[in-house]
Design a protein around this motif. Sequence first.
Motif, PDB file in Angstrom:
ATOM      1  N   GLU A 250       0.765  -1.306  -0.047  1.00 59.92           N
ATOM      2  CA  GLU A 250      -0.112   0.088  -0.041  1.00 59.92           C
ATOM      3  C   GLU A 250       0.852   1.262   0.107  1.00 59.92           C
ATOM      4  N   ASN A 251       2.222   1.398   0.536  1.00 64.79           N
ATOM      5  CA  ASN A 251       2.937   2.289   0.655  1.00 64.79           C
ATOM      6  C   ASN A 251       3.672   2.886  -0.475  1.00 64.79           C
ATOM      7  N   PHE A 252       3.611   1.891  -1.490  1.00 67.21           N
ATOM      8  CA  PHE A 252       4.240   2.200  -2.570  1.00 67.21           C
ATOM      9  C   PHE A 252       3.463   2.540  -4.014  1.00 67.21           C
ATOM     10  N   GLU A 253       3.819   3.436  -4.796  1.00 73.03           N
ATOM     11  CA  GLU A 253       3.493   3.767  -5.982  1.00 73.03           C
ATOM     12  C   GLU A 253       3.216   2.535  -6.760  1.00 73.03           C
ATOM     13  N   ASN A 254       2.041   2.214  -7.301  1.00 69.97           N
ATOM     14  CA  ASN A 254       1.527   0.953  -8.071  1.00 69.97           C
ATOM     15  C   ASN A 254       2.047  -0.264  -7.356  1.00 69.97           C
ATOM     16  N   GLN A 255       2.110  -0.078  -6.055  1.00 71.90           N
ATOM     17  CA  GLN A 255       2.330  -1.292  -5.267  1.00 71.90           C
ATOM     18  C   GLN A 255       3.840  -2.098  -5.638  1.00 71.90           C
ATOM     19  N   LYS A 256       4.565  -1.206  -5.964  1.00 69.63           N
ATOM     20  CA  LYS A 256       5.767  -1.957  -6.480  1.00 69.63           C
ATOM     21  C   LYS A 256       6.791  -1.466  -5.318  1.00 69.63           C
ATOM     22  N   SER A 336       1.159  10.194   5.519  1.00 63.31           N
ATOM     23  CA  SER A 336       0.484  11.388   5.608  1.00 63.31           C
ATOM     24  C   SER A 336      -0.210  11.394   6.940  1.00 63.31           C
TER      25      SER A 336
ATOM     26  N   LYS B   2     -10.472   6.514  -7.884  1.00 66.49           N
ATOM     27  CA  LYS B   2     -10.179   5.922  -6.314  1.00 66.49           C
ATOM     28  C   LYS B   2     -10.986   6.697  -5.435  1.00 66.49           C
ATOM     29  N   SER B  55     -12.002   1.441  -6.322  1.00 74.12           N
ATOM     30  CA  SER B  55     -10.884   1.933  -7.190  1.00 74.12           C
ATOM     31  C   SER B  55     -11.115   0.925  -8.424  1.00 74.12           C
ATOM     32  N   GLU B  57      -8.402   0.327  -9.930  1.00 78.06           N
ATOM     33  CA  GLU B  57      -6.987  -0.555  -9.737  1.00 78.06           C
ATOM     34  C   GLU B  57      -7.113  -1.692  -8.675  1.00 78.06           C
ATOM     35  N   LYS B  68      -5.701   9.881   4.315  1.00 75.89           N
ATOM     36  CA  LYS B  68      -5.804   9.815   2.947  1.00 75.89           C
ATOM     37  C   LYS B  68      -7.301   9.478   2.544  1.00 75.89           C
TER      38      LYS B  68
END
Lengths: 542, 194
Positions: A250-256, A336, B2, B55, B57, B68
């Motif tokens: 969840e913490n990474f862009e595009n889950q990568k 955040s 989203k 979402s 995605e 968020k």
Amino acid sequence: MQKLLLLGDEAIAQGAVDAGISGVYAYPGTPSTEITEYIQGLKQAKEDNIRSFWSANEKTAMESAIGMSYAGKRALVCMKHVGLNVAADAFINSAITGANGGLVVLSADDPSMHSSQNEQDSRFYGKFAQIPTLEPSNQQEAYNMTRYGFELSEKYGVPVMLRITTRLAHSRAGVERTKPKAQNKMRLPSDPKQYILLPAIARKQYNSLLGKQIAFEQDSFESGNNLYIDGTDKSKGIIACGIAYNYLIENFENQKVPYPVVKISQYPVPRELINKLCESVSEVFVLEDGYPIIEELLRGMLNKGKKVRGRLDGTVPRAGELNPKIVAQALGLEFSEGFDIPEVLTGRPPKLCDGCSHTDSFLALNEALKTYSKGRVFSDIGCYTLSALKPLEAINSCVDMGASITMAIGASDAGLIPSVAAIGDSTFTHSGITGLLDAVNNNSPITILIMDNSTTGMTGGQKSSALGKVDDIVKGVGVSEKHIRVIKPLRRTHEENVKVFEEELKYEGVSVIIARRECIQTMARRMKEIARLKREKEQVNS
Amino acid sequence: MKKDIILSGVGGQGILTIAATIGTASLMEGLQLKQAEVHGMSQRGGDVQSHLRLSSEPIASDLIPEGKADMIISVEPLESLRYFNMLNTKTGWLVTSMNPFNNIADYPPLESVLNEIWKLPRYVTIDAEQVAKDQGSIKAANIVVLGAASLFLELKYESLQKAIEQMFAKKGKDMVTLNLKALKAGREYAEKKT
Ligand SMILES: Cc1ncc(C[n+]2csc(CCOP(=O)(O)OP(=O)(O)O)c2C)c(N)n1
């Protein structure tokens, strides 16, 4: 097949039904209850004659499931984590007898103790019993792994544990089913002595279990349930177990994730994957939604190897459920924040419903106890435990199911006379009856309040095994009829109820006061159901 | 697309009905969703919340990360405060009923609760019970709140209508009509206020 929107619990239930179980055995307990309820309500399960009514407790459930497995059919047994303590004797020994028909034991843990008295981690039990353990990270995996669990169980002839936590149990997502399998035919074990755990046979069986350990680990390596996902940044390596994997990606862009990751969903953990990770990175982070089990193994007692970070060194809080922010903080990632929570906010703890029969029972008990010193009411677990809070503040203990009567015995033996036990009807048949027998044999000077609201209230009103049976059980166990008193807990019967309590508190032997009035929630549901049936009938007639 | 939504209220107030309606509508639009619910102990008159994530995605976490949430939808004003930390400070909307559910001894003065909400940059507060009563029954107050929130959901209004028809079909025609009216009244209120 069409996707279904299912709770994690429901995905497991659907997975088990599609795996061809012939029965589910369970005692309610948050967060596991919805598994059995789903099967109870499923048309497919009714048509296929899958037995699904509630057991008296987790031990009877576990043993019945062992019996079904003995007869060659597939059985699912479900409980909340502390239920496994109750079933532990049967559970551990089922690993020694082995399984014939597929046997999957589901234990639902509750990190952060949303609805529980501890946050024990069932993976320890899996390891303790030395059987394979599965820990799905999402609803689809919950479905798939339930099906896989039955395959695994029959392939190796052992029970398999399925471990989930509250968050997955009570979260919904789309789940795709695969083709259902037919139920097994009855087929007894080929070795007629397999289930007779006399020492000579048990030793042989135990050795056979030990002999399978290498295969279990190999299966974990090959099954696809554990994955090595490489990353380019080798400054960190991450081991993420079960649902912790979701919080990680969840913490990474595009889950990568840029770091190498080992995703764990099957135990015993394959050493090969862990070794590969440790060889290639500078530090290893371990994310587990529960106790630091893998972390502790990796660190070892002396912690002289690779740097291991997790709950033990304070990188992750020592207790409680994980979430995306905790994982971000642990890995030193940006996270955040929202608005500040205003100071005017106050807590809103759960409480007894307006009109609850338990309130009237405790008002009467409190008044009758006024002339005695405080601290003599041993309670049990159920809605009535909420009487610990204001305004009633009526009880002094809540330890485990069934502990009220037995603790009162011990306290009265120590000189606290009278001691009082307060127990619900479902808890009474779960594990109160044997305690009552002890009390009778001990002639303990205790007063036992059985609050018979004719339901299992706390977990949502499941049918209680005690329904319509409490009086006869109490009599049958040997309580003198003169000291079995039935009262109706209401405001308007308050005075007479206080008198009953006063009389029995004075009696220096076992007395049982049965306070009987139906739970208002269960009654409302029952009335609604009656009205619905009536409506349906009218529609048919018109 | 989203949308991360926190739903809040008190046990028994019907937040799971709101969640199920939004969920059904999003499935009609081919979205993925995850919805973490609260069952068990806190349903006994305590605070309840649900994390609903929609979402186009794949969705990873069942829980929305702090700060968020695109929206908080609350059927009780005090309960909406409990999740301020979840709301996105730059874009997040709070939509809440103004009707207190007062089952605790130390419920703060309603005005001080509302004042905290009115300090937020983006909010809709609605007297959902009155609006629902005007439509026929106070029972539909939760759907009034959903109607107000629908303005920010980025779901087609027709999808929500269809979802309500599906969800309430079992309870009879009158309930379907009532809740459709409640949805519309809530929506119109929000349109006027923003
Ligand atoms: C070993 C164990 N199993 C299950 C539970 C979950 N649980 C808590 S209270 C309860 C039932 C209480 O029913 P009852 O005693 O009839 O009281 P009521 O809630 O109806 O007042 C259950 C199943 C538990 N805490 N421990």
